[in-house]
Design a protein around this motif. Structure first.
Motif, mmCIF file in Angstrom:
data_model
loop_
_atom_site.group_PDB
_atom_site.id
_atom_site.type_symbol
_atom_site.label_atom_id
_atom_site.label_comp_id
_atom_site.label_asym_id
_atom_site.label_seq_id
_atom_site.Cartn_x
_atom_site.Cartn_y
_atom_site.Cartn_z
ATOM 1 N N HIS A 228 11.911 -1.626 11.652
ATOM 2 C CA HIS A 228 10.479 -1.612 11.641
ATOM 3 C C HIS A 228 9.900 -1.728 10.290
ATOM 4 O O HIS A 228 10.657 -2.101 9.131
ATOM 5 C CB HIS A 228 10.144 -0.255 12.421
ATOM 6 C CG HIS A 228 10.363 1.015 11.378
ATOM 7 N ND1 HIS A 228 11.814 1.171 10.906
ATOM 8 C CD2 HIS A 228 9.970 2.070 10.810
ATOM 9 C CE1 HIS A 228 12.168 2.163 10.071
ATOM 10 N NE2 HIS A 228 10.461 2.956 10.299
ATOM 11 N N HIS B 18 7.916 0.140 8.447
ATOM 12 C CA HIS B 18 7.443 1.203 7.479
ATOM 13 C C HIS B 18 8.013 0.480 5.954
ATOM 14 O O HIS B 18 8.796 0.010 5.914
ATOM 15 C CB HIS B 18 8.221 2.586 7.690
ATOM 16 C CG HIS B 18 7.471 3.200 8.992
ATOM 17 N ND1 HIS B 18 8.005 4.094 9.725
ATOM 18 C CD2 HIS B 18 6.101 2.647 9.511
ATOM 19 C CE1 HIS B 18 7.271 4.445 10.772
ATOM 20 N NE2 HIS B 18 6.149 3.742 10.773
ATOM 21 N N HIS C 276 11.377 0.268 4.414
ATOM 22 C CA HIS C 276 12.211 -0.462 4.927
ATOM 23 C C HIS C 276 12.019 -1.862 4.673
ATOM 24 O O HIS C 276 12.750 -2.971 4.902
ATOM 25 C CB HIS C 276 12.296 -0.542 6.562
ATOM 26 C CG HIS C 276 12.828 1.021 7.070
ATOM 27 N ND1 HIS C 276 14.104 1.156 7.441
ATOM 28 C CD2 HIS C 276 12.183 2.160 6.808
ATOM 29 C CE1 HIS C 276 14.199 2.551 7.587
ATOM 30 N NE2 HIS C 276 13.118 3.193 7.306
ATOM 31 N N HIS D 218 10.549 6.387 17.391
ATOM 32 C CA HIS D 218 9.999 6.380 16.073
ATOM 33 C C HIS D 218 8.406 6.011 16.249
ATOM 34 O O HIS D 218 8.433 5.018 16.924
ATOM 35 C CB HIS D 218 10.803 5.564 15.203
ATOM 36 C CG HIS D 218 10.608 5.842 13.778
ATOM 37 N ND1 HIS D 218 10.766 7.077 13.030
ATOM 38 C CD2 HIS D 218 9.973 4.996 12.830
ATOM 39 C CE1 HIS D 218 10.557 6.842 11.710
ATOM 40 N NE2 HIS D 218 10.004 5.670 11.693
ATOM 41 N N ASP E 58 15.886 5.420 11.503
ATOM 42 C CA ASP E 58 14.631 6.239 11.693
ATOM 43 C C ASP E 58 14.816 6.504 13.171
ATOM 44 O O ASP E 58 14.409 5.578 14.125
ATOM 45 C CB ASP E 58 13.544 5.567 11.142
ATOM 46 C CG ASP E 58 13.400 5.333 9.529
ATOM 47 O OD1 ASP E 58 14.220 4.730 9.193
ATOM 48 O OD2 ASP E 58 12.443 5.549 9.123
#
Ligand code: ZN
Ligand code: ZN
Lengths: 269, 166
Positions: free
Chosen positions: A43, A45, A48, A125, A146
């Motif tokens: 993802h 975020h 990451h 998530h 996550d």
């Protein structure tokens, strides 16, 4: 991740990816530069993707790079990544990176990268987030950094059928899983998208994973605290078929015919 | 140099044939509907089921074929039977079990049922109807069918609100 055929998979692009880029350049065991690298983003975020712009091979016109990551409902992966990889947040625009860069949207089933078969699926998530299942001739690796499969489940774990991430983790030889919290901490962080160590143990047992690497530690956690948390979990899950260890830097995980070997990373020659 | 590989497909919705399957004869169930190779529901359905299990508004959840996956406690009072007793039900079964009609007792065309519209057309739909609940009472309900379509346009099923008119 390295296949024995040289295939290079990079799991997410946190700060560690910068050193990976450097070590690829220095390593005598690796074709230099690597002809191709595949970066799997669970993802977008910040933790990451924040290393992405510092991954050396992205600046090498001889390297073919494939980035796999989730789109959102209205914005393609390219637009979502460009928000970070463009001024003012980053000096270089995504489209100006010299490497041969291709973006692919996930989730996708059964994608072949070298000798790896990669499957991705949405998991629990906040925001579009996938987990990756990587099948190799030597075993299965599941990557769920996550993940909050216990969210809203009255008695976790529920049925496999109704458990987020189950199809990704099922029977994995190595399960790399979010273990950010203790049970007390989880109680005040429900819905934040992460798991407690005991939830991971229950999830791994349900999925019949062989070995779990506890990952995505809370940033304030000290090494000694992690050791205590692991020892406590092992005490509580005495007799479980699932073994557990703590994710740490400078460690290599080798799967050979389903057997897992954890060793310190060999020092660069 | 940057290129996008295989952009997401346009968000068109292929028909799932829910209408046809409302016919009286129960068709052979195909293996693709059985969760065999992938024994886990998509996260969107897992979260939908979790959400409605916490709500006091009656909700009914179906998969892309229209087969019943779950209804919550509030819906149990409207349908007159506990979910534990019915369990999952094929569409052919539940759509006949509750015999939906208009106020004057005319059977409702299957294609006008909000869940069928939500599945077939991928849009929300509303209907005012009467059903016979399994505790054998005629109930006046208002139904809103809501399509569950994933981020990449994948059809995942539908939710219905079953609102009883007092
Ligand atoms: Zn995250
Ligand atoms: Zn994270």
């Amino acid at each position: 991740m390295r296949g024995d055929d040289g295939t290079l998979l990079v799991l997410d692009a946190g700060t560690g990816i910068r050193r990976l880029g450097v070590s690829l350049e220095e390593s005598p065991r690796v074709e230099n530069p690597p002809p191709r690298a595949d970066i799997l983003l669970t993802h977008l975020h910040m933790d990451h993707i924040q290393g992405l712009g510092f991954f050396g091979p992205l600046y090498d016109p001889n390297v073919e790079i494939h980035i796999w990551g989730p789109a959102s409902a209205t914005r393609p992966l390219r637009a979502r990544l460009t928000r970070y990889l463009s001024p003012p947040l980053f000096p270089v625009h995504l489209r100006s990176l010299p490497s041969q860069l291709t973006l692919h949207e996930v989730p996708k089933e059964d994608l072949e990268v070298g000798r790896f078969r990669v499957t991705s699926a949405y998991v629990c998530h906040p925001g579009p987030t996938v987990g990756f299942r990587i099948e190799t001739p030597d075993g299965v690796i599941a990557y769920l950094p996550d993940h909050e499969p216990a969210l809203g489940v009255r008695e976790f774990p529920a049925d496999p059928e109704w458990t987020s991430g189950y199809s990704i983790a099922k029977g994995a030889d190595l399960l790399i899983h979010d273990a950010q919290y203790t049970d007390e901490e989880y109680a005040t962080h429900v819905g934040w998208g992460h798991s407690s160590v005991s939830q991971v143990a229950a999830f791994a047992e349900l999925a019949e994973a062989k070995h779990v690497v506890l990952f995505h530690h809370d940033p304030v956690r000290a090494d000694e605290e992690l050791e205590v948390i692991l020892a406590e979990s092992n005490r509580r899950n005495h007799g479980s078929t699932v073994t557990m260890s703590i994710a740490a830097e400078e460690r290599s995980y080798t799967l050979e015919k389903g057997e897992l070997r954890i060793e310190p990373l060999p020092a660069p020659a | 140099m940057l290129q996008d590989a295989e952009p997401l497909p346009p968000k068109h919705l292929e028909p799932v044939g829910a209408k046809e399957r409302l016919a009286v004869t129960i068709p052979e169930r195909t293996s693709e509907a059985e969760p065999r190779s992938n024994p886990q529901m998509p996260i969107e359905l897992i979260l939908a089921r979790q959400l409605i299990s916490y709500l006091g508004v009656p909700f009914f959840l179906v998969d892309p074929r229209g087969d019943l996956l779950y209804y919550n406690e509030a819906a149990e009072s409207v349908l007159g039977i506990r979910f534990e007793e019915t369990g999952r039900m094929p569409m052919e079964e539940w759509s006949r079990a509750f015999t939906p009609t208009t106020a004057d007792g005319t059977a409702l065309e299957p294609q006008s049922l909000p869940l069928v519209v939500a599945l077939e057309k991928g849009r929300p739909s509303y209907a005012d109807m009467w059903i016979r609940s399994l505790d054998d009472r005629a109930r006046h309900i208002q139904v809103i069918g809501l399509p569950l379509v994933g981020l990449a346009g994948k059809r995942l099923g539908a939710l219905a609100v079953l609102w009883e008119v007092e």
